[in-house]
Design an enzyme around this catalytic site. Structure first.
Site, PDB file in Angstrom:
ATOM      1  N   ASN A 279     -13.326   9.701  -1.865  1.00  0.00           N
ATOM      2  CA  ASN A 279     -13.653   8.700  -2.812  1.00  0.00           C
ATOM      3  C   ASN A 279     -13.888   7.206  -2.505  1.00  0.00           C
ATOM      4  O   ASN A 279     -12.691   7.071  -1.723  1.00  0.00           O
ATOM      5  CB  ASN A 279     -12.620   9.001  -4.039  1.00  0.00           C
ATOM      6  CG  ASN A 279     -12.587  10.324  -4.585  1.00  0.00           C
ATOM      7  OD1 ASN A 279     -13.908  11.051  -4.731  1.00  0.00           O
ATOM      8  ND2 ASN A 279     -11.680  10.719  -5.109  1.00  0.00           N
TER       9      ASN A 279
ATOM     10  N   ASP B 196      -0.905  16.670  -0.882  1.00  0.00           N
ATOM     11  CA  ASP B 196      -1.021  15.650  -2.375  1.00  0.00           C
ATOM     12  C   ASP B 196      -0.100  15.932  -3.241  1.00  0.00           C
ATOM     13  O   ASP B 196       0.335  17.420  -3.449  1.00  0.00           O
ATOM     14  CB  ASP B 196      -2.401  16.062  -2.591  1.00  0.00           C
ATOM     15  CG  ASP B 196      -3.151  14.658  -3.946  1.00  0.00           C
ATOM     16  OD1 ASP B 196      -3.992  14.226  -3.677  1.00  0.00           O
ATOM     17  OD2 ASP B 196      -2.298  14.771  -4.921  1.00  0.00           O
TER      18      ASP B 196
ATOM     19  N   HIS C 141      -8.715   7.679   2.740  1.00  0.00           N
ATOM     20  CA  HIS C 141      -8.075   9.226   2.927  1.00  0.00           C
ATOM     21  C   HIS C 141      -9.251  10.212   2.681  1.00  0.00           C
ATOM     22  O   HIS C 141     -10.043  10.096   1.726  1.00  0.00           O
ATOM     23  CB  HIS C 141      -7.114   9.372   2.114  1.00  0.00           C
ATOM     24  CG  HIS C 141      -7.174   9.043   0.493  1.00  0.00           C
ATOM     25  ND1 HIS C 141      -7.383   7.739   0.158  1.00  0.00           N
ATOM     26  CD2 HIS C 141      -7.387   9.678  -0.433  1.00  0.00           C
ATOM     27  CE1 HIS C 141      -7.463   7.635  -1.199  1.00  0.00           C
ATOM     28  NE2 HIS C 141      -7.749   9.126  -1.704  1.00  0.00           N
TER      29      HIS C 141
ATOM     30  N   GLY D   5     -14.169   6.696  -8.133  1.00  0.00           N
ATOM     31  CA  GLY D   5     -12.874   7.498  -8.541  1.00  0.00           C
ATOM     32  C   GLY D   5     -11.543   7.203  -7.445  1.00  0.00           C
ATOM     33  O   GLY D   5     -10.665   8.046  -7.456  1.00  0.00           O
TER      34      GLY D   5
ATOM     35  N   CYS E 193       0.824  -1.131   0.044  1.00  0.00           N
ATOM     36  CA  CYS E 193       0.215  -0.055   0.002  1.00  0.00           C
ATOM     37  C   CYS E 193       0.679   1.274  -0.095  1.00  0.00           C
ATOM     38  O   CYS E 193       1.456   1.366   0.797  1.00  0.00           O
ATOM     39  CB  CYS E 193      -0.856   0.008   1.194  1.00  0.00           C
ATOM     40  SG  CYS E 193      -2.014   1.350   1.351  1.00  0.00           S
TER      41      CYS E 193
ATOM     42  N   HIS F 289      -4.231   0.603   8.088  1.00  0.00           N
ATOM     43  CA  HIS F 289      -4.646   0.177   6.943  1.00  0.00           C
ATOM     44  C   HIS F 289      -6.226  -0.098   7.051  1.00  0.00           C
ATOM     45  O   HIS F 289      -6.495  -1.159   7.362  1.00  0.00           O
ATOM     46  CB  HIS F 289      -4.002  -0.685   6.197  1.00  0.00           C
ATOM     47  CG  HIS F 289      -4.612  -1.060   4.588  1.00  0.00           C
ATOM     48  ND1 HIS F 289      -3.838  -0.049   3.772  1.00  0.00           N
ATOM     49  CD2 HIS F 289      -5.247  -1.582   4.221  1.00  0.00           C
ATOM     50  CE1 HIS F 289      -4.544  -0.527   2.705  1.00  0.00           C
ATOM     51  NE2 HIS F 289      -5.422  -1.564   2.940  1.00  0.00           N
TER      52      HIS F 289
ATOM     53  N   HIS G  56      -9.534  13.937   1.468  1.00  0.00           N
ATOM     54  CA  HIS G  56      -9.306  15.176   0.805  1.00  0.00           C
ATOM     55  C   HIS G  56      -9.523  16.568   1.498  1.00  0.00           C
ATOM     56  O   HIS G  56     -10.807  16.459   1.458  1.00  0.00           O
ATOM     57  CB  HIS G  56      -9.540  15.276  -0.685  1.00  0.00           C
ATOM     58  CG  HIS G  56      -9.105  14.062  -1.519  1.00  0.00           C
ATOM     59  ND1 HIS G  56      -7.758  14.261  -2.415  1.00  0.00           N
ATOM     60  CD2 HIS G  56      -9.599  12.921  -1.693  1.00  0.00           C
ATOM     61  CE1 HIS G  56      -7.842  13.013  -3.261  1.00  0.00           C
ATOM     62  NE2 HIS G  56      -8.706  12.185  -2.397  1.00  0.00           N
TER      63      HIS G  56
ATOM     64  N   CYS H 150       0.339   3.197   3.228  1.00  0.00           N
ATOM     65  CA  CYS H 150       1.223   2.760   4.390  1.00  0.00           C
ATOM     66  C   CYS H 150       2.662   2.873   4.301  1.00  0.00           C
ATOM     67  O   CYS H 150       3.407   3.025   5.243  1.00  0.00           O
ATOM     68  CB  CYS H 150       0.821   1.254   4.346  1.00  0.00           C
ATOM     69  SG  CYS H 150      -0.738   0.970   5.371  1.00  0.00           S
TER      70      CYS H 150
ATOM     71  N   HIS I 255      -6.275   3.039   0.279  1.00  0.00           N
ATOM     72  CA  HIS I 255      -6.157   3.265   1.781  1.00  0.00           C
ATOM     73  C   HIS I 255      -7.098   4.466   2.197  1.00  0.00           C
ATOM     74  O   HIS I 255      -6.598   5.665   1.381  1.00  0.00           O
ATOM     75  CB  HIS I 255      -4.637   3.536   2.062  1.00  0.00           C
ATOM     76  CG  HIS I 255      -4.452   3.706   3.501  1.00  0.00           C
ATOM     77  ND1 HIS I 255      -3.390   3.106   4.000  1.00  0.00           N
ATOM     78  CD2 HIS I 255      -4.536   4.605   4.388  1.00  0.00           C
ATOM     79  CE1 HIS I 255      -3.224   3.370   5.497  1.00  0.00           C
ATOM     80  NE2 HIS I 255      -4.095   4.410   5.505  1.00  0.00           N
TER      81      HIS I 255
HETATM   82  P1  5GP Z   1      -7.892   9.238  -4.824  1.00  0.00           P
HETATM   83  O1  5GP Z   1      -8.290   9.371  -6.131  1.00  0.00           O
HETATM   84  O2  5GP Z   1      -7.667   7.678  -4.421  1.00  0.00           O
HETATM   85  O3  5GP Z   1      -9.229   9.837  -3.916  1.00  0.00           O
HETATM   86  O4  5GP Z   1      -6.822  10.174  -4.457  1.00  0.00           O
HETATM   87  C1  5GP Z   1      -5.596   9.602  -4.263  1.00  0.00           C
HETATM   88  C2  5GP Z   1      -4.599  11.142  -4.368  1.00  0.00           C
HETATM   89  O5  5GP Z   1      -3.391  10.476  -3.957  1.00  0.00           O
HETATM   90  C3  5GP Z   1      -4.687  11.776  -5.675  1.00  0.00           C
HETATM   91  O6  5GP Z   1      -5.034  12.914  -5.272  1.00  0.00           O
HETATM   92  C4  5GP Z   1      -3.315  11.626  -5.834  1.00  0.00           C
HETATM   93  O7  5GP Z   1      -2.698  12.780  -6.519  1.00  0.00           O
HETATM   94  C5  5GP Z   1      -2.453  11.430  -4.532  1.00  0.00           C
HETATM   95  N1  5GP Z   1      -1.162  10.587  -5.043  1.00  0.00           N
HETATM   96  C6  5GP Z   1      -0.924   9.750  -5.464  1.00  0.00           C
HETATM   97  N2  5GP Z   1       0.496   9.123  -5.460  1.00  0.00           N
HETATM   98  C7  5GP Z   1       0.968  10.139  -4.381  1.00  0.00           C
HETATM   99  C8  5GP Z   1       2.245   9.959  -3.770  1.00  0.00           C
HETATM  100  O8  5GP Z   1       3.118   9.121  -3.957  1.00  0.00           O
HETATM  101  N3  5GP Z   1       2.411  11.015  -2.637  1.00  0.00           N
HETATM  102  C9  5GP Z   1       1.267  11.813  -2.544  1.00  0.00           C
HETATM  103  N4  5GP Z   1       1.840  12.796  -1.709  1.00  0.00           N
HETATM  104  N5  5GP Z   1       0.134  11.929  -3.051  1.00  0.00           N
HETATM  105  C10 5GP Z   1       0.020  11.072  -3.818  1.00  0.00           C
HETATM  106 ZN    ZN Z   2      -2.281   1.148   3.560  1.00  0.00          ZN
END
Ligand code: 5GP
Ligand code: ZN
Length: 112
Positions: free
Chosen positions: A86, A30, A99, A92, A4, A46, A101, A7, A97
């Site tokens: 999401n 992000d 989260h 989306g 992950c 996790h 935003h 993680c 994991h």
């Molecule tokens: P999701 O689409 O799963 O709701 O959001 C995942 C978020 O993680 C995205 O906004 C993406 O830009 C961010 N993200 C993806 N990989 C990384 C990373 O390696 N580091 C950081 N800081 N953010 C990441």
């Molecule tokens: Zn995780």
């Protein structure tokens, strides 16, 4: 050894720009910000998504949610902020994991 991404970020195996950390949550910027301010709030344990929550997570989710306004203000978002969670491919979600935003400031995208 976990596969992950978040993680690994929480463990410090992948670098991140940390905003806040306590025993239960980790907060970081992000990497591809969708607005002037874009941070991610994650539980240290996790949990894949909202779909996997159960009653044992009640205190953790309450704590994360109650922390959001303070975290937003710490990033200069004094007039408000947007929160997005999401869930699953249909929602989306790209990183599996849980989260939250926090977005705000200039260039806040609209919903279409
Ligand atoms: P999701 O689409 O799963 O709701 O959001 C995942 C978020 O993680 C995205 O906004 C993406 O830009 C961010 N993200 C993806 N990989 C990384 C990373 O390696 N580091 C950081 N800081 N953010 C990441
Ligand atoms: Zn995780």
């Amino acid at each position: 050894m976990t596969d992950c991404l978040f993680c690994k970020i929480i463990a410090g195996d992948i670098p991140s720009s940390k905003v806040y950390e306590d025993e239960q949550i980790y907060v970081f910027k992000d990497i591809y910000p969708k607005a002037e301010v874009h941070i991610l709030v994650v539980p240290k344990i996790h949990i894949k998504s909202l779909d996997e929550l159960n009653g044992e997570h009640q205190d953790l989710i309450a704590k994360m949610t109650l922390k959001l306004p303070e975290l937003a203000r710490s990033q200069g978002l004094d007039t408000g902020f947007r929160t997005i969670i999401n869930t699953g491919p249909g929602g989306g979600q790209e990183v599996d994991h849980l989260h939250m935003h926090i977005l705000g400031g200039k260039n806040l995208p609209g919903f279409k």
